[in-house]
Scaffold this active site. Structure first.
Site, PDB file in Angstrom:
ATOM      1  N   TYR A  18      17.421 -16.473 -23.055  1.00 22.86           N
ATOM      2  CA  TYR A  18      17.250 -17.263 -21.831  1.00 22.86           C
ATOM      3  C   TYR A  18      17.551 -16.437 -20.582  1.00 22.86           C
ATOM      4  O   TYR A  18      16.765 -16.418 -19.627  1.00 22.86           O
ATOM      5  CB  TYR A  18      18.163 -18.487 -21.891  1.00 22.86           C
ATOM      6  CG  TYR A  18      18.127 -19.349 -20.650  1.00 22.86           C
ATOM      7  CD1 TYR A  18      17.059 -20.211 -20.415  1.00 22.86           C
ATOM      8  CD2 TYR A  18      19.170 -19.294 -19.717  1.00 22.86           C
ATOM      9  CE1 TYR A  18      17.017 -21.005 -19.272  1.00 22.86           C
ATOM     10  CE2 TYR A  18      19.142 -20.087 -18.583  1.00 22.86           C
ATOM     11  CZ  TYR A  18      18.071 -20.939 -18.363  1.00 22.86           C
ATOM     12  OH  TYR A  18      18.036 -21.711 -17.231  1.00 22.86           O
ATOM     13  N   LYS A  23      14.896 -15.204 -17.656  1.00 20.28           N
ATOM     14  CA  LYS A  23      15.079 -15.494 -16.238  1.00 20.28           C
ATOM     15  C   LYS A  23      15.138 -14.206 -15.416  1.00 20.28           C
ATOM     16  O   LYS A  23      14.596 -14.131 -14.305  1.00 20.28           O
ATOM     17  CB  LYS A  23      16.359 -16.305 -16.037  1.00 20.28           C
ATOM     18  CG  LYS A  23      16.283 -17.739 -16.557  1.00 20.28           C
ATOM     19  CD  LYS A  23      15.235 -18.536 -15.814  1.00 20.28           C
ATOM     20  CE  LYS A  23      15.243 -20.004 -16.217  1.00 20.28           C
ATOM     21  NZ  LYS A  23      14.194 -20.794 -15.528  1.00 20.28           N
TER      22      LYS A  23
END
Length: 213
Positions: free
Chosen positions: A119, A123
């Site tokens: 994750y 990002k």
């Protein structure tokens, strides 16, 4: 122009943008009709697969991107990456091509393209690749846990909100950036940051978001 108007931040941001006298029109890109009527609102229906079909309509000065999903909603990592990286990058590239000068991106605290965490790496790669597009004004928001009234119940996040209510006051100094924050505060900060016409790339954590508000 707003991408991701149905999410927690996006829905709050849309209200701010519609009320902002600096804008005479707000273009929302969504997969479905929002069932909202407003004289300044223009809705375009598209997703990642169809966005190039409306490319010539993606014309705006300021672009706000609140796109994102969750692992629960999108367990397939390739699909997850498309929503959180490929779609925001496409939005940035196409709007910049059509003359946009400002881009406001919702990212996440800990974003790092070198992270071992999927994750956070995703990002970070999104931030990196959108930075390379070359906007005059790029504002990246890195909130921690978001609070607010969600359309769907998320048990774990509800528990986390309660925990952060207790520990937020103890997060001081550099740890302040890990405090939970209302999605409405992030939305208001994004609207305010867009009015600042100082060229460059700016990153906002908890304290920065609070100060912009």
């Amino acid at each position: 122009m707003l991408f991701g108007a149905t999410g927690l931040i996006g829905a709050a941001l849309l209200r701010h943008l519609l009320d902002n006298p600096a804008y005479d029109r707000i273009i929302v890109i969504s997969r479905r009709d929002l069932a909202i009527k407003h004289p300044k609102l223009i809705q375009l229906i598209a997703d990642l697969q169809s966005i190039t079909k409306i490319e010539t309509q993606l014309v705006a000065d300021d672009v706000f991107c609140c796109l994102g999903t969750t692992r629960k909603k999108t367990p397939d990592l390739a699909a997850y990456y498309q929503v959180d990286h490929d779609y925001p990058l496409a939005a940035a590239s196409l709007t910049k091509k059509n003359g946009a000068s400002s881009f406001m991106l919702v990212s996440a605290i800990g974003a790092d393209p070198r992270s071992a965490n999927f994750y956070l790496r995703m990002k970070g790669e999104t931030e990196r690749d959108i930075s390379a597009v070359g906007f005059d004004y790029l504002h990246i928001f890195r909130p921690s846990l978001l609070t607010g009234q969600r359309k769907e119940r998320r048990g774990l996040e509800s528990i986390s909100e309660g925990v952060f209510t207790i520990i937020n006051p103890f997060l001081v100094g550099r740890m302040k950036r890990y405090r939970s924050i209302p999605a409405a505060d992030v939305a208001k900060a994004m609207d305010s940051a867009a009015q600042r016409k100082t060229k460059g790339t700016f990153i906002y954590y908890w304290n920065d978001i609070k100060n912009v508000v």
